[in-house]
Design an enzyme around this catalytic site. Structure first.
Site, PDB file in Angstrom:
ATOM      1  CB  SER A  73      24.758  69.204  91.182  1.00 27.37           C
ATOM      2  OG  SER A  73      25.691  68.582  92.027  1.00 27.37           O
ATOM      3  CE  LYS A  74      28.586  61.928  88.400  1.00 23.20           C
ATOM      4  NZ  LYS A  74      29.863  61.936  87.810  1.00 23.20           N
ATOM      5  NE  ARG A  75      29.456  68.518  93.942  1.00 27.69           N
ATOM      6  CZ  ARG A  75      29.186  69.760  93.583  1.00 27.69           C
ATOM      7  NH1 ARG A  75      28.657  70.597  94.438  1.00 27.69           N
ATOM      8  NH2 ARG A  75      29.429  70.170  92.360  1.00 27.69           N
ATOM      9  NE  ARG A  76      21.863  70.397  94.921  1.00 30.66           N
ATOM     10  CZ  ARG A  76      22.711  71.098  94.183  1.00 30.66           C
ATOM     11  NH1 ARG A  76      23.924  71.327  94.607  1.00 30.66           N
ATOM     12  NH2 ARG A  76      22.341  71.578  93.016  1.00 30.66           N
ATOM     13  N   GLY A  77      21.884  64.060  94.020  1.00 27.99           N
ATOM     14  CA  GLY A  77      20.927  63.100  93.466  1.00 27.99           C
ATOM     15  C   GLY A  77      21.368  62.621  92.097  1.00 27.99           C
TER      16      GLY A  77
END
Ligand code: GLU
Length: 466
Positions: free
Chosen positions: A247-251
């Site tokens: 996910s974008k939120r984690r990388g």
């Protein structure tokens, strides 16, 4: 045998996601392996979320990866007439029908079902049936078109990745295929396109597995009960390092982000390919080898985990093998983006040859190369540790000699040897001091070769500090 035609069908609602890039790679390699064709389709029917920038980004990322297509990009929004035509044909054949339910009515329907403890579903109120009296269409409501899903039997396919899958038709709702504004829904547009574009194999992420029964049923209604359906292969999702969905939120999750981080396209392809597919124990392979080997077998059934360390290793391997002139171009782009003017790519190519073995990414290579053009700031502890009083006279002497020599590695090397002899020093005493002063790093490749990369003035100026 039907000719092999595959496609990738990204929605332009964001950058090219790593998962989509992997599917694109499998589809492309499968088509190339069989001498077939690869189609690029832009699924832009989600009008509110689709953007031109995303489309441009996706095409750019595909070009960067070298996944060339034989047809396309074909935009679904340019085919609206065709979807409407097929919807009308289905209605005429009794395989689809108009439904005038308003959103409020549908909400109420679901509410009642929930209250009764039922799974929510469309209750078929506008579905024609022999002897059934349908209500009069209400005024002012734009009807949608729904697919009349078969009510009995089951839909089954032999998934290329997951094996046999079967779903009872009773589980499947009458799906909206055309919205009130005449724009098709995903499952309908995909089927019309896969049929019109004669797609033989659909590789995609397994988040689409639940859509496949609808698509197969719609496909049969559109193309005829005996039509040869595409074969479907659903690849497991890619998990992040934490075991959750990438996910974008984690990388970084977009291909373009990795280009900016200094990864090479051949490394991305290599790494993405291995993430969910294998050819024996091979870890490093070229695009050509992938095409030779990828026949759709040996795809993993369980999710792969994104491993940045492994990606970095793969990239480092490809960096070592990369042509120096090409790396020079890439490093130059990086430096220009940092506001560093580089007149001469030949020097960058020599720098690449010298430094690439120590680097993981083009960004790191640019970090190394930047010292040739921008002032460096040696750390106080490095200066204290390496630029001792004992070596300072030798450094001053060296500076004088370097002002005179022909500016190349051999002459610089000879000057260094002469200074060591004159001051009774050993290379491990002098070289780190030079490295710290000129490069702001206590370790570099062979110092004579490194110094030769710099403009003479720059070296003399940096040595003048002692
Ligand atoms: N537009 C869909 C997506 O981006 C494509 C799915 C498919 O390949 O059918 O997920």
């Amino acid at each position: 045998m039907k000719s092999i035609r595959t496609r990738i069908a990204p929605s332009p609602t964001g950058d090219l996601h790593l998962g989509t890039a992997r599917t694109a790679l499998y589809s492309w390699a499968f088509a190339r392996h069989h001498g077939g064709e690869f189609v690029l389709r832009i699924e832009d029917t989600d009008v509110a979320r689709s953007t031109e920038e995303s489309t441009a980004q996706i095409l750019d990322a595909m070009r960067w990866l070298g996944l060339d297509c034989d047809e396309g990009p074909i935009h679904q929004m340019s085919r609206l007439e065709r979807y409407r035509e097929v919807a009308e044909q289905l209605i005429a054949a009794g395989r689809a029908y108009r439904c005038w339910c308003t959103p409020e009515e549908l909400d109420a329907m679901r509410e009642t079902q929930r209250a009764r403890g039922e799974k929510t579903h469309y209750d078929g109120r506008w579905r024609p049936a022999p002897g059934k009296l349908l209500p009069a269409p209400p005024a002012g409501v734009q009807p949608v078109v729904r697919f009349a899903n078969p009510q009995h039997g089951s839909v089954a396919w032999n998934d290329l990745v997951k094996g046999p899958i079967s779903i009872a038709n009773e589980e499947i709702d009458d799906l909206v295929i055309l919205r009130g504004d005449g724009v098709p829904t995903y499952n309908f547009a995909v089927v019309v396109d896969d049929w019109d574009m004669r797609i033989s194999h659909v590789w995609r992420g397994d988040e689409h597995i639940n859509n496949t029964p609808w698509q197969i049923n719609i496909f049969r209604a559109v193309a005829g009960a005996d039509a040869e359906l595409p074969q479907y292969g659903h690849c497991p999702i890619i998990l992040g390092e934490d075991g959750l969905k990438l996910s974008k939120r984690r990388g970084a999750v977009s291909v373009t982000a990795y280009r900016e981080l200094g990864y090479l396209p051949e490394a991305m392809l290599n790494y993405l390919a291995r993430l969910g597919w294998s050819h024996g124990d091979e870890e490093l392979f070229t695009r050509e080898q992938m095409v030779r080997w990828f026949d759709g077998a040996h795809l993993a059934k369980s999710p792969a985990q994104w491993d940045p360390a492994k990606l970095a290793w793969v990239n480092a391997q490809w960096l070592k093998r990369a042509d120096d002139a090409r790396l020079a171009r890439l490093v130059r782009e990086q430096l220009v983006a940092r506001g560093v003017e580089v007149a001469d790519e030949a020097t960058l190519a020599r720098a690449a040859a010298l430094f690439k073995d120590r680097c993981t990414t083009v960004v790191e290579l640019a970090d190394w190369s930047a010292m040739l053009y921008v002032p460096v700031a040696p750390r106080a502890e490095d200066l204290a540790a390496h630029v001792s009083e004992a070596v300072k006279p030798a450094l001053r002497d060296l500076r004088e000699r370097l002002a005179e020599v022909v500016w190349n590695k051999d002459a610089i090397g000879s000057a260094l040897k002469a200074v060591l002899a004159a001051h009774q020093l050993k290379m491990p005493q002098l070289a780190p001091a030079l490295r710290v002063l000129v490069c702001a790093r206590p370790q570099t490749p062979s110092i004579d070769a490194v110094l030769a990369l710099f403009a003479r003035d720059v070296v003399l100026q940096r040595l003048a500090q002692v």
